[in-house]
Every structure is written in structure tokens, then in C-alpha cells.
Enzyme design. Structure first.
Site, PDB file in Angstrom:
ATOM      1  N   ASP A   1      52.034  34.676 -22.668  1.00  0.00           N
ATOM      2  CA  ASP A   1      53.392  34.895 -22.168  1.00  0.00           C
ATOM      3  C   ASP A   1      53.895  33.584 -21.587  1.00  0.00           C
ATOM      4  O   ASP A   1      53.125  32.648 -21.350  1.00  0.00           O
ATOM      5  CB  ASP A   1      53.395  35.995 -21.105  1.00  0.00           C
ATOM      6  N   SER A   2      55.188  33.547 -21.317  1.00  0.00           N
ATOM      7  CA  SER A   2      55.794  32.381 -20.694  1.00  0.00           C
ATOM      8  C   SER A   2      55.261  32.143 -19.292  1.00  0.00           C
ATOM      9  O   SER A   2      55.450  31.070 -18.729  1.00  0.00           O
ATOM     10  CB  SER A   2      57.314  32.558 -20.630  1.00  0.00           C
TER      11      SER A   2
ATOM     12  N   TYR B   1      60.857  30.962 -20.193  1.00  0.00           N
ATOM     13  CA  TYR B   1      61.256  30.726 -21.578  1.00  0.00           C
ATOM     14  C   TYR B   1      62.674  31.227 -21.839  1.00  0.00           C
ATOM     15  O   TYR B   1      63.337  30.768 -22.765  1.00  0.00           O
ATOM     16  CB  TYR B   1      60.317  31.471 -22.541  1.00  0.00           C
ATOM     17  N   GLY B   2      63.116  32.203 -21.064  1.00  0.00           N
ATOM     18  CA  GLY B   2      64.361  32.901 -21.366  1.00  0.00           C
ATOM     19  C   GLY B   2      65.617  32.062 -21.301  1.00  0.00           C
ATOM     20  O   GLY B   2      66.666  32.472 -21.793  1.00  0.00           O
TER      21      GLY B   2
ATOM     22  N   CYS C   1      55.479  38.636 -24.756  1.00  0.00           N
ATOM     23  CA  CYS C   1      56.709  38.015 -24.269  1.00  0.00           C
ATOM     24  C   CYS C   1      57.800  38.335 -25.281  1.00  0.00           C
ATOM     25  O   CYS C   1      57.722  37.920 -26.440  1.00  0.00           O
ATOM     26  CB  CYS C   1      56.500  36.501 -24.158  1.00  0.00           C
ATOM     27  N   ASN C   2      58.803  39.077 -24.851  1.00  0.00           N
ATOM     28  CA  ASN C   2      59.900  39.431 -25.754  1.00  0.00           C
ATOM     29  C   ASN C   2      60.644  38.189 -26.229  1.00  0.00           C
ATOM     30  O   ASN C   2      61.064  38.101 -27.384  1.00  0.00           O
ATOM     31  CB  ASN C   2      60.869  40.380 -25.043  1.00  0.00           C
TER      32      ASN C   2
ATOM     33  N   CYS D   1      61.373  42.823 -20.948  1.00  0.00           N
ATOM     34  CA  CYS D   1      60.629  41.614 -20.592  1.00  0.00           C
ATOM     35  C   CYS D   1      59.355  42.074 -19.908  1.00  0.00           C
ATOM     36  O   CYS D   1      59.405  42.961 -19.044  1.00  0.00           O
ATOM     37  CB  CYS D   1      61.455  40.730 -19.656  1.00  0.00           C
ATOM     38  N   THR D   2      58.221  41.488 -20.284  1.00  0.00           N
ATOM     39  CA  THR D   2      56.962  41.977 -19.713  1.00  0.00           C
ATOM     40  C   THR D   2      56.869  41.723 -18.216  1.00  0.00           C
ATOM     41  O   THR D   2      56.162  42.444 -17.511  1.00  0.00           O
ATOM     42  CB  THR D   2      55.752  41.355 -20.436  1.00  0.00           C
ATOM     43  N   HIS D   3      57.583  40.720 -17.703  1.00  0.00           N
ATOM     44  CA  HIS D   3      57.634  40.533 -16.251  1.00  0.00           C
ATOM     45  C   HIS D   3      58.215  41.767 -15.559  1.00  0.00           C
ATOM     46  O   HIS D   3      57.829  42.106 -14.440  1.00  0.00           O
ATOM     47  CB  HIS D   3      58.517  39.330 -15.892  1.00  0.00           C
TER      48      HIS D   3
END
Length: 264
Positions: free
Chosen positions: A11-12, A43-44, A74-75, A193-195
Site C-alpha cells: 500500500d501507499s 499516493y492519492g 491500495c485502491n 481506500c484501505t486506510h
């Protein structure tokens, strides 16, 4: 590739730990190598080209470590890089996408042939919501439903900075994004978003009881299991699995926060 080889998950930053945690729960025999790119987060707000380059660097790392599959937890990285990664590598590359279908399918009632239109908010990073991959997904569902796109970059930063436990800060941030909506008439919020999976309890506080909070983690891990099983690559039953954490930010703060999020 041996069935006992590890699975790479990246992921980011720290959000994808929620996916690694889901794999450990649902597939406890699997050995997971998690890599968070906190040094380059978020990253977004980057360009697709930047995200693709970072994603390739991480997958190269995993290939050197002998992984049997990679999960892009990470989407944003999925939107920007999954197709190119699949063309380049001959191991399974599993991506994420906002669970919009799950949210919209809630309007399908078995006893009623008519779809009940759903009002859905998709909370995600700016890049995920701008990318063609999400536009294609949205095109499948927006004719019968009302879908709102809400970019929430500050939610990534709160997790990365270790302030997830600051209730006042989190709720103030959520209200800043979502007070523009009549939440009493929202059917679900999709955590794109995985966050954001770490905010599930906060969203429950924000939403009416009947509204759903939906993420794609379980579906992604289920898909991973199906792919590995079809290839005969599931870890042997009884194997000792687990999650190894690594990060591009070598600080002890990030290491400690990663361990904490893995065990939330």
C-alpha cells in the site's frame, strides 16, 4: 513457485495493513510480506505515472523475495497500475476497487423484481475517483442509483501520522467532508481506500443506524483465496502463517504504528 511461498501485500502507507490483517484472519496458514510505502505517501495526490513507477518498484522487491502472488492493498495504486503490472508479471496480481456493487446490490430485494435506488457515498482518494477505472465502475451503477464521489485525502494523513485515536480530530474531519449530505437519506458509505477501513466505528457514529458501511477487504481476500486455490498454491493446512511488516520509512514511529494497526 511453491505453495508455501509468501504473498506480497503493499500500500501507499499503512492502510493496507487492514488487508494483511484480513488475510491473516481468513487464511491463517499464509505467510504475508507487507510493504508500506509511507516515505512516498500519500499516493492519492500523485500523478498516475508516479504511482505506476512506485508500484513497479515494490513489486520488483516482492519478486526478488519469491512471492507467489501480490495484493495491491491500495485502491489508488490499483487504478493506476494493476493492468500494467499484470501484463509485466506472470504471478497473480490482485487489485482493489471500491465495493460499489455491494452497496448498490442492497437495492435488490428477492421478493420484489424492482431495484430500489440506492444513495451511496464513495469515500476515496482524489486519484482513485479521477481514474478511468472508477469511471467505468460507476457507469455500471449510476443509472439506477445516486452515487456521490467524496475525496477524503486528510483521512489518509490522520492514519499515517498516528492520530487515529484522536476522536475530536477524526469527527471534525469527517463532518468537514460529509455535513454537505443529508445523511438521514444516505443508504451506504463505501470505504474506497484501505486506510479508511480503520475509521469504520467513526463512520458508524456519523451515519444513521440503517445505513451500511462497506469496504472491499473481505471480497478481495476471498478472491485471492479462489485464485490461489485454482492454481494449487494455497499454503498447506497446518502451516504457520503470519504477517511480516516492512516500510520505506525506517523510523521506529512507523514500525510501532504498523504493529499497532495490525493488532487493532
Amino acid at each position: 513457485m511453491s505453495s508455501s511461498a509468501p504473498i506480497g501485500v503493499f500500500d501507499s502507507g499503512l492502510g493496507g495493513i487492514s488487508v494483511a490483517r484480513q488475510i491473516a484472519k481468513d487464511m491463517p496458514a499464509e505467510h504475508v510480506l507487507y510493504f508500506g510505502d509511507s516515505a512516498n505517501a500519500p499516493y492519492g495526490i500523485k500523478t498516475p505515472e508516479q504511482v505506476r513507477a512506485l508500484s513497479f518498484d515494490i513489486v520488483e522487491r516482492f519478486v526478488r523475495q519469491g512471492v507467489k502472488a501480490v495484493v495491491i492493498a491500495c485502491n489508488t495504486a490499483t487504478s493506476a497500475a494493476v493492468n500494467d503490472l499484470r501484463e509485466h508479471y506472470d504471478i497473480p496480481i490482485i487489485g482493489m476497487e471500491p465495493a460499489l456493487k455491494v452497496a448498490c446490490d442492497r437495492g435488490d430485494v428477492p421478493s420484489d423484481p424492482h431495484h430500489i435506488p440506492q444513495r451511496v457515498i464513495v469515500a476515496a482518494t482524489p486519484l482513485t475517483l479521477r481514474e478511468r477505472k472508477f469511471a467505468t465502475l460507476m457507469d455500471r451503477f449510476d443509472s439506477q442509483n445516486t452515487i456521490f464521489k467524496e475525496p477524503c485525502p486528510d483521512l489518509v494523513e490522520i492514519v499515517e501520522s498516528g492520530r487515529l485515536g484522536d476522536h475530536d480530530l477524526v469527527m471534525r474531519t469527517l463532518h468537514g467532508y460529509f455535513d454537505q449530505y443529508d445523511m438521514e437519506h444516505i443508504d451506504s458509505v463505501v470505504l474506497g481506500c484501505t486506510h479508511f477501513v480503520f475509521y469504520r466505528d467513526y463512520f458508524r457514529e456519523l451515519l444513521p443506524e440503517r445505513a451500511a458501511v462497506i469496504d472491499g477487504n473481505e471480497g478481495t481476500v476471498r478472491h485471492l483465496g479462489v485464485v490461489l486455490e485454482s492454481l494449487g498454491k494455497l499454503a498447506p493446512e497446518g502451516a504457520t502463517g503470519g504477517v511480516e511488516l516492512a516500510n520505506s520509512d525506517p523510523s521506529e514511529r512507523i514500525a510501532e504504528l504498523s504493529r499497532k494497526l495490525l493488532n487493532v
